[in-house]
Design a protein around this motif. Structure first.
Motif, PDB file in Angstrom:
ATOM      1  N   THR A  48       0.502  -0.852  -0.248  1.00 52.82           N
ATOM      2  CA  THR A  48      -0.166   0.121   0.088  1.00 52.82           C
ATOM      3  C   THR A  48       0.844   0.834   0.060  1.00 52.82           C
ATOM      4  O   THR A  48       0.511   2.669  -0.521  1.00 52.82           O
ATOM      5  CB  THR A  48      -1.298   0.262   0.875  1.00 52.82           C
ATOM      6  N   GLY A  49       1.714   1.348   0.942  1.00 56.27           N
ATOM      7  CA  GLY A  49       3.036   2.321   0.914  1.00 56.27           C
ATOM      8  C   GLY A  49       3.180   2.360  -0.714  1.00 56.27           C
ATOM      9  O   GLY A  49       3.644   4.244  -0.849  1.00 56.27           O
TER      10      GLY A  49
ATOM     11  N   ARG B 287       2.956   5.590  -2.894  1.00 57.86           N
ATOM     12  CA  ARG B 287       3.543   6.807  -3.178  1.00 57.86           C
ATOM     13  C   ARG B 287       3.593   6.866  -4.915  1.00 57.86           C
ATOM     14  O   ARG B 287       4.035   7.978  -5.309  1.00 57.86           O
ATOM     15  CB  ARG B 287       4.929   6.136  -2.818  1.00 57.86           C
TER      16      ARG B 287
ATOM     17  N   MET C  18       1.125  10.748   4.581  1.00 56.00           N
ATOM     18  CA  MET C  18       2.035   9.928   4.208  1.00 56.00           C
ATOM     19  C   MET C  18       3.230  11.258   5.026  1.00 56.00           C
ATOM     20  O   MET C  18       4.447  11.284   5.695  1.00 56.00           O
ATOM     21  CB  MET C  18       2.027  10.114   2.988  1.00 56.00           C
TER      22      MET C  18
ATOM     23  N   ASP D 102       1.339   9.482   9.606  1.00 56.98           N
ATOM     24  CA  ASP D 102      -0.023   9.387   9.643  1.00 56.98           C
ATOM     25  C   ASP D 102      -0.477   8.367   8.794  1.00 56.98           C
ATOM     26  O   ASP D 102      -0.060   8.347   7.424  1.00 56.98           O
ATOM     27  CB  ASP D 102      -1.004  10.746   9.856  1.00 56.98           C
TER      28      ASP D 102
ATOM     29  N   VAL E 207      -3.406   7.030   6.408  1.00 56.64           N
ATOM     30  CA  VAL E 207      -4.251   7.414   5.975  1.00 56.64           C
ATOM     31  C   VAL E 207      -5.546   6.875   6.083  1.00 56.64           C
ATOM     32  O   VAL E 207      -5.192   5.758   6.696  1.00 56.64           O
ATOM     33  CB  VAL E 207      -3.701   6.853   4.060  1.00 56.64           C
TER      34      VAL E 207
ATOM     35  N   THR F 246      -7.899   3.639   1.794  1.00 53.59           N
ATOM     36  CA  THR F 246      -7.391   2.821   1.995  1.00 53.59           C
ATOM     37  C   THR F 246      -7.528   2.035   1.991  1.00 53.59           C
ATOM     38  O   THR F 246      -7.293   0.311   0.687  1.00 53.59           O
ATOM     39  CB  THR F 246      -6.137   2.691   2.894  1.00 53.59           C
TER      40      THR F 246
ATOM     41  N   GLY G  73       2.098  -3.936   4.121  1.00 51.22           N
ATOM     42  CA  GLY G  73       1.405  -2.800   5.405  1.00 51.22           C
ATOM     43  C   GLY G  73       0.418  -2.710   4.293  1.00 51.22           C
ATOM     44  O   GLY G  73      -0.067  -1.383   4.524  1.00 51.22           O
ATOM     45  N   PHE G  74      -0.511  -4.093   4.703  1.00 54.20           N
ATOM     46  CA  PHE G  74      -1.921  -4.004   4.902  1.00 54.20           C
ATOM     47  C   PHE G  74      -2.351  -4.717   5.786  1.00 54.20           C
ATOM     48  O   PHE G  74      -1.480  -5.944   4.557  1.00 54.20           O
ATOM     49  CB  PHE G  74      -2.731  -3.310   4.082  1.00 54.20           C
TER      50      PHE G  74
ATOM     51  N   ARG H  69      -3.133  -2.426   8.600  1.00 48.71           N
ATOM     52  CA  ARG H  69      -2.350  -1.692   9.311  1.00 48.71           C
ATOM     53  C   ARG H  69      -3.302  -0.831  10.809  1.00 48.71           C
ATOM     54  O   ARG H  69      -2.910  -0.456  11.508  1.00 48.71           O
ATOM     55  CB  ARG H  69      -2.090  -0.066   9.067  1.00 48.71           C
TER      56      ARG H  69
ATOM     57  N   GLN I  81      -9.204  -2.076   9.244  1.00 51.16           N
ATOM     58  CA  GLN I  81      -8.502  -2.680   8.244  1.00 51.16           C
ATOM     59  C   GLN I  81      -8.271  -4.124   8.084  1.00 51.16           C
ATOM     60  O   GLN I  81      -8.857  -4.680   7.313  1.00 51.16           O
ATOM     61  CB  GLN I  81      -7.151  -2.487   7.806  1.00 51.16           C
TER      62      GLN I  81
ATOM     63  N   ARG J 184      13.643   9.227   2.166  1.00 50.64           N
ATOM     64  CA  ARG J 184      11.872   9.952   2.403  1.00 50.64           C
ATOM     65  C   ARG J 184      11.739  10.745   2.895  1.00 50.64           C
ATOM     66  O   ARG J 184      11.930  10.490   4.117  1.00 50.64           O
ATOM     67  CB  ARG J 184      11.193   8.132   2.280  1.00 50.64           C
TER      68      ARG J 184
ATOM     69  N   ARG K  74       6.350   7.716  12.661  1.00 46.00           N
ATOM     70  CA  ARG K  74       5.250   6.525  12.352  1.00 46.00           C
ATOM     71  C   ARG K  74       5.577   5.961  14.151  1.00 46.00           C
ATOM     72  O   ARG K  74       4.623   4.262  13.362  1.00 46.00           O
ATOM     73  CB  ARG K  74       6.354   6.313  11.447  1.00 46.00           C
TER      74      ARG K  74
HETATM   75  P1  AMP Z   1       5.163   2.179   4.251  1.00 42.93           P
HETATM   76  O1  AMP Z   1       5.891   1.998   3.034  1.00 42.93           O
HETATM   77  O2  AMP Z   1       4.070   0.733   3.962  1.00 42.93           O
HETATM   78  O3  AMP Z   1       6.041   2.223   5.282  1.00 42.93           O
HETATM   79  O4  AMP Z   1       3.765   3.412   4.018  1.00 42.93           O
HETATM   80  C1  AMP Z   1       4.011   4.552   4.180  1.00 42.93           C
HETATM   81  C2  AMP Z   1       2.725   5.647   4.078  1.00 42.93           C
HETATM   82  O5  AMP Z   1       2.083   5.216   3.837  1.00 42.93           O
HETATM   83  C3  AMP Z   1       2.188   5.091   5.935  1.00 42.93           C
HETATM   84  O6  AMP Z   1       3.158   6.265   6.138  1.00 42.93           O
HETATM   85  C4  AMP Z   1       1.096   5.450   5.764  1.00 42.93           C
HETATM   86  O7  AMP Z   1       1.133   6.985   5.420  1.00 42.93           O
HETATM   87  C5  AMP Z   1       0.504   5.356   4.475  1.00 42.93           C
HETATM   88  N1  AMP Z   1      -0.519   4.077   4.311  1.00 42.93           N
HETATM   89  C6  AMP Z   1       0.584   2.445   4.021  1.00 42.93           C
HETATM   90  N2  AMP Z   1      -0.220   1.792   3.964  1.00 42.93           N
HETATM   91  C7  AMP Z   1      -1.235   2.200   4.823  1.00 42.93           C
HETATM   92  C8  AMP Z   1      -2.508   2.010   5.330  1.00 42.93           C
HETATM   93  N3  AMP Z   1      -2.433   0.046   5.584  1.00 42.93           N
HETATM   94  N4  AMP Z   1      -2.771   2.914   5.662  1.00 42.93           N
HETATM   95  C9  AMP Z   1      -3.011   3.670   6.242  1.00 42.93           C
HETATM   96  N5  AMP Z   1      -2.538   4.469   5.616  1.00 42.93           N
HETATM   97  C10 AMP Z   1      -0.973   3.602   5.105  1.00 42.93           C
END
Ligand code: AMP
Length: 201
Positions: free
Chosen positions: A31-32, A36, A53, A57, A59, A64, A85-86, A88, A92, A138, A149
């Motif tokens: 999901t990240g 992105r 992001m 925080d 999303v 999501t 990443g899901f 979270r 969800q 990043r 985070r």
């Molecule tokens: P990550 O690359 O997984 O560290 O995700 C980077 C950012 O994307 C997180 O800090 C959130 O802001 C957002 N994000 C990624 N996955 C989720 C999720 N499952 N729920 C909410 N926000 C997410």
């Protein structure tokens, strides 16, 4: 196989997700990464997600969850996937369970990568990614955002560990060590799943 990879920022989820998904022959769905890509493509979804992001925080769930549901409906993911990443949040996780149940499926395993917090801070502050041929940090890996985070993880995501443990789906994996060592532990944990099928009688 339908697998969730759980773990705090900096635990190596992205790296392990790619390798393990390759071994399983399923797509790694991060999901990240999707967020992105939408931020750099300046899509409507990216614009909605960016503020959260940048602040470190989450999303909001409704954005999501809808995004993941669409992604998992794509043809490459119908036979299996590895989610990075899901979920979270517990909400969800519940929505994921419902979406999968609607399709007659469930998760096969949840792998939690375990790394202590000092090591996470050390890894995140040194982490760089390749953008337009340059290694950059990043925005959300800046020290003050990293701390936030990790706090978000402790408060909103860490409870998933108990949630999936109660469902009998959780395998905890020591994620300190060489990439190959951690992969081997993960593959071991997944290999034992075959024997976990409910017995026929
Ligand atoms: P990550 O690359 O997984 O560290 O995700 C980077 C950012 O994307 C997180 O800090 C959130 O802001 C957002 N994000 C990624 N996955 C989720 C999720 N499952 N729920 C909410 N926000 C997410």
């Amino acid at each position: 196989m339908r697998v969730v990879l759980l773990g705090p920022p900096g635990a190596g989820k992205g790296t392990q997700a790619q390798i393990i998904a390759g071994k399983l022959g399923v797509p790694a769905v991060s999901t990240g990464d999707i967020f992105r890509a939408n931020v750099s493509g300046q899509t409507e979804l990216g614009q909605k997600a960016k503020t959260y992001m940048d602040a470190g925080d989450l999303v909001p769930d409704e954005i999501t969850v809808a995004m993941v549901r669409d992604r998992l409906a794509e043809s490459d993911a119908t036979g299996g996937f590895l989610l990075d990443g899901f979920p979270r949040t517990i909400a969800q996780a519940e929505q994921l369970r419902e979406s999968l149940a609607d399709l007659g499926h469930g998760l096969d395993r949840v792998l939690e990568l375990v790394v202590d917090e000092d090591e996470l801070v050390r890894r995140l502050s040194g982490r760089r990614m390749l953008v337009d041929g340059q290694m950059v940090q990043r925005d959300d890996d800046k020290p003050e955002t990293v701390r936030h985070r990790l706090q978000v993880y402790r408060e909103q995501t860490a409870p998933l560990s108990g949630f999936y443990e109660a469902e009998g789906l959780l395998s905890r994996i020591d994620a300190i060590g060489e990439v190959e060592e951690v992969t081997a532990r993960a593959v071991d944990a997944l290999g034992s799943v075959d024997g976990d099928e409910p017995s026929a009688g």
